[in-house]
Design a protein around this motif. Structure first.
Motif, mmCIF file in Angstrom:
data_model
loop_
_atom_site.group_PDB
_atom_site.id
_atom_site.type_symbol
_atom_site.label_atom_id
_atom_site.label_comp_id
_atom_site.label_asym_id
_atom_site.label_seq_id
_atom_site.Cartn_x
_atom_site.Cartn_y
_atom_site.Cartn_z
ATOM 1 N N VAL A 1 51.032 41.560 40.149
ATOM 2 C CA VAL A 1 49.598 40.954 40.049
ATOM 3 C C VAL A 1 48.633 40.990 41.216
ATOM 4 O O VAL A 1 47.744 41.449 41.216
ATOM 5 C CB VAL A 1 49.967 39.368 39.803
ATOM 6 N N LEU A 2 49.620 41.132 42.321
ATOM 7 C CA LEU A 2 48.686 41.280 43.842
ATOM 8 C C LEU A 2 48.154 42.473 43.915
ATOM 9 O O LEU A 2 46.978 42.955 44.226
ATOM 10 C CB LEU A 2 49.574 41.114 45.069
ATOM 11 N N PHE A 3 49.001 43.526 43.617
ATOM 12 C CA PHE A 3 48.487 45.238 43.743
ATOM 13 C C PHE A 3 47.290 45.301 42.836
ATOM 14 O O PHE A 3 46.323 46.207 42.887
ATOM 15 C CB PHE A 3 49.617 46.051 43.729
ATOM 16 N N SER A 4 47.477 44.726 41.414
ATOM 17 C CA SER A 4 46.428 44.945 40.649
ATOM 18 C C SER A 4 45.069 44.098 40.838
ATOM 19 O O SER A 4 44.075 44.930 40.558
ATOM 20 C CB SER A 4 46.927 44.223 39.054
ATOM 21 N N ILE A 5 45.097 43.184 41.564
ATOM 22 C CA ILE A 5 44.027 42.734 42.000
ATOM 23 C C ILE A 5 43.276 43.499 43.040
ATOM 24 O O ILE A 5 42.128 43.966 43.055
ATOM 25 C CB ILE A 5 44.213 41.041 42.553
ATOM 26 N N ILE A 6 44.150 44.149 43.990
ATOM 27 C CA ILE A 6 43.880 44.975 44.937
ATOM 28 C C ILE A 6 43.022 46.216 44.612
ATOM 29 O O ILE A 6 41.907 46.611 45.105
ATOM 30 C CB ILE A 6 44.896 45.128 46.053
ATOM 31 N N LEU B 1 52.135 50.531 39.778
ATOM 32 C CA LEU B 1 52.091 49.303 38.954
ATOM 33 C C LEU B 1 53.189 49.423 37.757
ATOM 34 O O LEU B 1 53.600 48.190 37.322
ATOM 35 C CB LEU B 1 50.670 49.255 38.342
ATOM 36 N N VAL B 2 53.147 50.210 37.132
ATOM 37 C CA VAL B 2 53.969 50.470 35.936
ATOM 38 C C VAL B 2 55.280 50.342 36.589
ATOM 39 O O VAL B 2 56.194 49.839 35.880
ATOM 40 C CB VAL B 2 53.718 52.082 35.338
ATOM 41 N N MET C 1 53.650 51.237 55.898
ATOM 42 C CA MET C 1 52.565 52.077 56.479
ATOM 43 C C MET C 1 51.627 52.756 55.270
ATOM 44 O O MET C 1 50.494 52.878 55.324
ATOM 45 C CB MET C 1 52.976 53.043 57.545
ATOM 46 N N THR C 2 52.414 53.582 54.375
ATOM 47 C CA THR C 2 51.901 54.022 53.220
ATOM 48 C C THR C 2 51.247 53.014 52.450
ATOM 49 O O THR C 2 50.112 53.335 51.893
ATOM 50 C CB THR C 2 53.127 54.840 52.378
ATOM 51 N N LEU C 3 51.649 51.928 52.262
ATOM 52 C CA LEU C 3 50.885 50.932 51.321
ATOM 53 C C LEU C 3 49.835 50.474 51.985
ATOM 54 O O LEU C 3 48.813 50.312 51.224
ATOM 55 C CB LEU C 3 51.979 49.614 51.257
ATOM 56 N N LEU D 1 40.424 49.481 50.181
ATOM 57 C CA LEU D 1 39.720 48.205 49.887
ATOM 58 C C LEU D 1 38.630 47.778 50.969
ATOM 59 O O LEU D 1 37.752 47.113 50.669
ATOM 60 C CB LEU D 1 40.792 47.105 49.426
ATOM 61 N N PHE D 2 39.239 47.970 52.099
ATOM 62 C CA PHE D 2 38.350 47.333 53.076
ATOM 63 C C PHE D 2 37.271 48.271 53.704
ATOM 64 O O PHE D 2 36.355 47.927 54.112
ATOM 65 C CB PHE D 2 39.237 47.356 54.540
#
Length: 328
Positions: A33-38, A86-87, A278-280, A288-289
């Motif tokens: 959910v968090l990564f989907s929003i980002i 995400l998958v 770090m990769t994330l 995003l930023f």
């Protein structure tokens, strides 16, 4: 490009398993959910910048054309890894095919290299605009801007082609578990059944070169820009120059700070949690930023984004009032 592995290896690996972030099912769903929003916010933010640059005639200048291409790059940058990640959060078996793994490796590193070139090009653009304002119009013509943008894309996608080809030629006969959430060159090299000093050296050298050379060129450009800005007689001119260049420097520090830890530090390990974090960060957080930093620090961009929002609201109102003609 041969992505089928060693032909002589009868037991060659046909797929890889991405461990990702081993945790409970509840945390996996939370991360999904968090990564989907980002991910959605990243697409919306960079998409808004592209629309603003395309629709606002005042932004049809080299600086904003480079920014529009940069936003377009960020969209494809996250698309190279995030959908598959995400998958995997919702999958019991987190596998990726051999070909898919190396295609992800190629596009992820190619777009990372392209980002380095674009950040350098944007720094040079600000250098010419501030340090040589009288000659800027003759240097950054429309034709030269197109050449610069094309060079960034072409060089970026050619830069890491050789390491990907070399690594794909290595024999992979097992194990096939990658302790990462993306196909990275480091973990893949450790899975090879044979020593690969040339592949490892080529990968490390090219990664380090594109990062260090572009970073040094950016630092030199902005050092010269800083000296030129301090000599400006008008306080408002100094503030505008610092505001424009400051947003760019924030993006540069966010991006290069993380990738240097990963790909330049010779003592970096690929078997701990730190490389994943770090990769994330540079694969999801910085894209995003970037639109937020550029839009909030730039008055012209904020005005253009408001116009895009107003057009979007107007189109929604018109579509609500006129849903369709009645057929008599």
């Amino acid at each position: 490009m041969n992505l089928s592995g060693s032909a002589s290896d009868s037991e060659s690996v046909s797929e890889f398993i991405l461990l990702g972030f081993p945790c409970s099912r509840e945390i996996q769903v939370f991360l999904f959910v968090l990564f989907s929003i980002i991910y959605l916010l990243t697409l919306m933010g960079n998409g808004a910048i592209i629309c603003a640059v395309c629709w606002d005639q005042h932004l049809h200048t080299p600086m904003y054309i480079l920014l529009g291409n940069f936003a377009f790059l960020e969209i494809w940058y996250v698309n190279s890894t995030v959908p598959n990640t995400l998958v995997d959060f919702l999958s019991e078996v987190k596998t990726i095919s051999f070909t898919g793994c190396f295609l992800q490796l190629y596009f992820f590193f190619s777009m990372g290299s392209t980002e380095c070139f674009f950040l350098s090009a944007m720094a040079f653009d600000r250098y010419f605009a501030i340090c040589h304002p009288l000659h800027y119009a003759t240097i950054m013509t429309g034709q030269n801007c197109v050449k610069l943008v094309t060079s960034c894309w072409v060089c970026g996608f050619l830069w890491y082609l050789v390491p990907v080809v070399l690594i794909s030629q290595l024999p992979f006969c097992g194990p096939n578990v990658i302790d990462h959430f993306v196909c990275d060159s480091g973990p893949l090299l450790t899975l090879s059944c044979a020593p690969a000093p040339i592949s490892k050296l080529t990968s490390y050298t090219l990664s380090s070169l594109v990062i260090l050379l572009s970073f040094v060129s950016i630092l030199i450009s902005y050092a010269l820009v800083l000296l030129a800005v301090l000599r400006l007689p008008s306080a408002s001119s100094r503030h505008k120059a610092f505001s424009t260049c400051g947003s760019h420097l924030v993006v540069v520090l966010l991006f290069y700070g993380t990738i240097m830890v990963m790909h330049v530090s010779p003592g970096s390990s690929h078997s701990t949690l730190m490389p994943k974090i770090m990769t994330l960060f540079y694969a999801m957080v910085t894209p995003l930023f970037n639109p937020l930093i550029y839009s909030l620090r730039n008055k012209e961009m904020k005005n253009a984004l408001w116009k895009v929002l107003e057009k979007f609201k107007t189109s929604l109102k018109l579509s609500g009032r006129n849903p369709g003609r009645n057929v008599e």
